[in-house]
Design an enzyme around this catalytic site. Structure first.
Site, short mmCIF file in Angstrom:
data_model
loop_
_atom_site.label_atom_id
_atom_site.label_comp_id
_atom_site.label_asym_id
_atom_site.label_seq_id
_atom_site.Cartn_x
_atom_site.Cartn_y
_atom_site.Cartn_z
N ALA A 144 -3.51 7.90 -5.05
CA ALA A 144 -2.16 7.35 -5.24
C ALA A 144 -2.35 5.90 -5.67
O ALA A 144 -2.77 5.06 -4.88
CB ALA A 144 -1.38 7.44 -3.94
N GLY B 46 0.83 -1.21 0.00
CA GLY B 46 0.00 0.00 0.00
C GLY B 46 0.85 1.25 0.00
O GLY B 46 2.06 1.18 -0.20
N ASN B 47 0.21 2.39 0.20
CA ASN B 47 0.96 3.64 0.30
C ASN B 47 0.29 4.53 1.34
O ASN B 47 -0.74 4.18 1.90
CB ASN B 47 1.03 4.33 -1.06
CG ASN B 47 -0.33 4.67 -1.60
OD1 ASN B 47 -1.02 5.52 -1.06
ND2 ASN B 47 -0.75 3.98 -2.66
N ARG B 48 0.90 5.67 1.60
CA ARG B 48 0.48 6.48 2.74
C ARG B 48 -0.48 7.60 2.37
O ARG B 48 -0.68 8.53 3.15
CB ARG B 48 1.72 7.05 3.43
CG ARG B 48 2.56 5.94 4.04
CD ARG B 48 3.87 6.47 4.60
NE ARG B 48 3.65 7.54 5.55
CZ ARG B 48 4.62 8.32 6.01
NH1 ARG B 48 5.84 8.14 5.60
NH2 ARG B 48 4.35 9.26 6.88
N SER B 49 -1.08 7.54 1.22
CA SER B 49 -2.01 8.60 0.84
C SER B 49 -3.21 8.62 1.79
O SER B 49 -3.82 7.57 2.05
CB SER B 49 -2.50 8.37 -0.59
OG SER B 49 -3.51 9.30 -0.89
#
Ligand code: CTP
Length: 412
Positions: free
Chosen positions: A276, A209-212
């Site tokens: 994102a 995942g990502n931190r958006s």
């Protein structure tokens, strides 16, 4: 300075009781509110309640205080008219210019922004008659908030619930802040915004995942709704509650996001890719949890490319004149990388963020430069994400073509 004058129209639905809370929020935040209920609304909440909470007289018809010509004056003097709840019948009257009581007269004489917060059963909301009335009102510049989904009167659930009074209040605040001169410049437009970050599953418990946070996308959706747009928000893993007044589609992965964006973009005037999107996903998905094995090194994770949604929708516009906006997060050579990305992606506008100190994911603020395909560059100073969102819409509006197809879908 005079307090801003707000007319709170209340039509005859059970959600009328929630308008008391909206009235309280408006008066407590320094607005002079005149409540104009319909006769039917008084079956649900009486005139004494409206009068006591607003501190102003209340009448439903044009025959009281005739010397003050209320059927004209109340609308003329208003800075904002908000109708909450707006029944199917009220939307029909407003769309057709019928003026048979004080509220409908007020709607005809008002030259200020008008916000409708509909509430009704799902069948009534989805009926083509209601949808056409909503489209007519939006085309003329009214802000019609999408109803919420949830419990309706009785045992029913579905779309048609009045949004939370706090959310309606926030929309009123934004509309008032923009003032009559700016107007609802996205009225009659369908705007699609993606927000959040995709998660690409490895096994039933793990993902890449990502931190958006999704906050910038939500700010874009909320501000577009307050500027009169019909908004579809495609949300990936933000964990935030659905904003009022917009249609929300929930997705998890990049592939699901692509499907939802392509579907919503088919009749959209604008698509903003604020999400994102993971560029890669695991090449395979393990049906069972991947277990560690004693004495063995972990197997490497093979990745495959995800589709580039922004590049795809920019290359193949679903409608002529559709405006496509992308986002880019850069750490070095921000502008040079941004200009290059704008060319590669083929979008009309690219919002370039520098990520680093003070500009982390999840913050309430942002700083950016908006690059346009025509070479113009608009710096947006460090400030609230809503301010950046407003600048994006300011740059989108002049790039939009005419509203030839209108906004008459019946999907609700
Ligand atoms: N985007 C997309 N589909 C992808 C990847 C990104 O639609 N598979 C969109 C994002 O929503 C955003 C923009 O493209 O609007 C970001 O582009 P991207 O090339 O992913 O930028 P970065 O993440 O900054 O990647 P890089 O610097 O590696 O090119």
């Amino acid at each position: 300075m005079d307090k801003p004058k707000v007319v709170l129209g209340v039509s005859g639905g059970i959600a009328a009781y929630k308008a008391c809370e909206l009235l309280r929020r408006l008066t407590e935040s320094g607005h002079d509110v005149r409540v104009v209920p319909t006769g039917a609304a008084l079956h649900f909440v009486g005139a004494a309640t409206w009068s006591a909470l607003s501190g102003n007289p209340v009448s439903t018809e044009v025959w009281s205080d005739v010397h003050e010509v209320p059927h004209v004056r109340i609308g003329q003097r208003a800075d904002l008219v908000v109708v909450a709840p707006a029944t199917a019948d009220m939307l029909a009257k407003a769309a057709h210019g019928i003026a048979d009581d004080l509220l409908t007269n007020t709607l005809l004489t008002a030259r200020c922004p008008v916000v409708f917060a509909p509430a009704m059963h799902t069948e009534m909301w989805e009926h083509p008659a209601t949808q056409e009335n909503v489209a007519t009102l939006r085309r003329r510049g009214a802000v019609v908030i999408e109803p919420a989904v949830g419990r309706l009167t009785g045992a029913d659930t579905g779309k048609g619930r009045l949004p939370d009074p706090d959310e309606i209040f926030e929309i009123c605040r934004r509309v008032l802040a923009r003032g009559s001169a700016a107007g609802p410049d996205l009225a009659g437009r369908h705007v699609v915004v993606s927000a959040g970050g995709t998660r690409e599953p490895l096994d039933p418990v793990r993902y890449l995942g990502n931190r958006s946070s999704g906050k910038q996308g939500y700010a874009l959706a909320r501000t577009a709704a307050a500027r009169g747009a019909r908004v579809t928000l495609i949300e990936a893993n933000t964990g935030m509650p659905d904003p009022a007044g917009v249609d929300v589609v929930h997705v998890g992965t990049a592939v699901q996001l692509r499907e939802a964006v392509l579907k919503a973009a088919a009749d959209a005037d604008v698509v903003v890719m604020a999400a994102a999107v993971a560029d890669f996903r695991p090449a395979s998905y393990a049906e069972g949890k991947i277990k560690k094995k004693d004495g063995q090194e972990p197997a490497p994770i093979a990745l495959v490319r995800n589709p580039d949604i922004l590049a795809e929708i920019s290359a193949e516009r679903a409608r002529p004149g559709q405006v496509v906006v992308g986002f880019a997060a850069e750490t070095d050579d921000v502008l040079a990388n941004g200009r290059d990305k704008l060319r590669r992606k083929g979008c009309d506008l690219l919002v370039v963020n520098e990520v680093g100190e003070r500009k982390t994911f999840g913050s309430e603020e942002n700083e950016a430069v908006v690059l346009a395909a025509d070479g113009t560059e608009t710096p947006v100073p460090y400030g609230p994400k809503e301010a950046l969102a407003e600048t994006v819409w300011d740059l989108v509006v002049p790039r939009l073509g005419g509203t030839d197809t209108g906004d008459s879908d019946t999907s609700g």
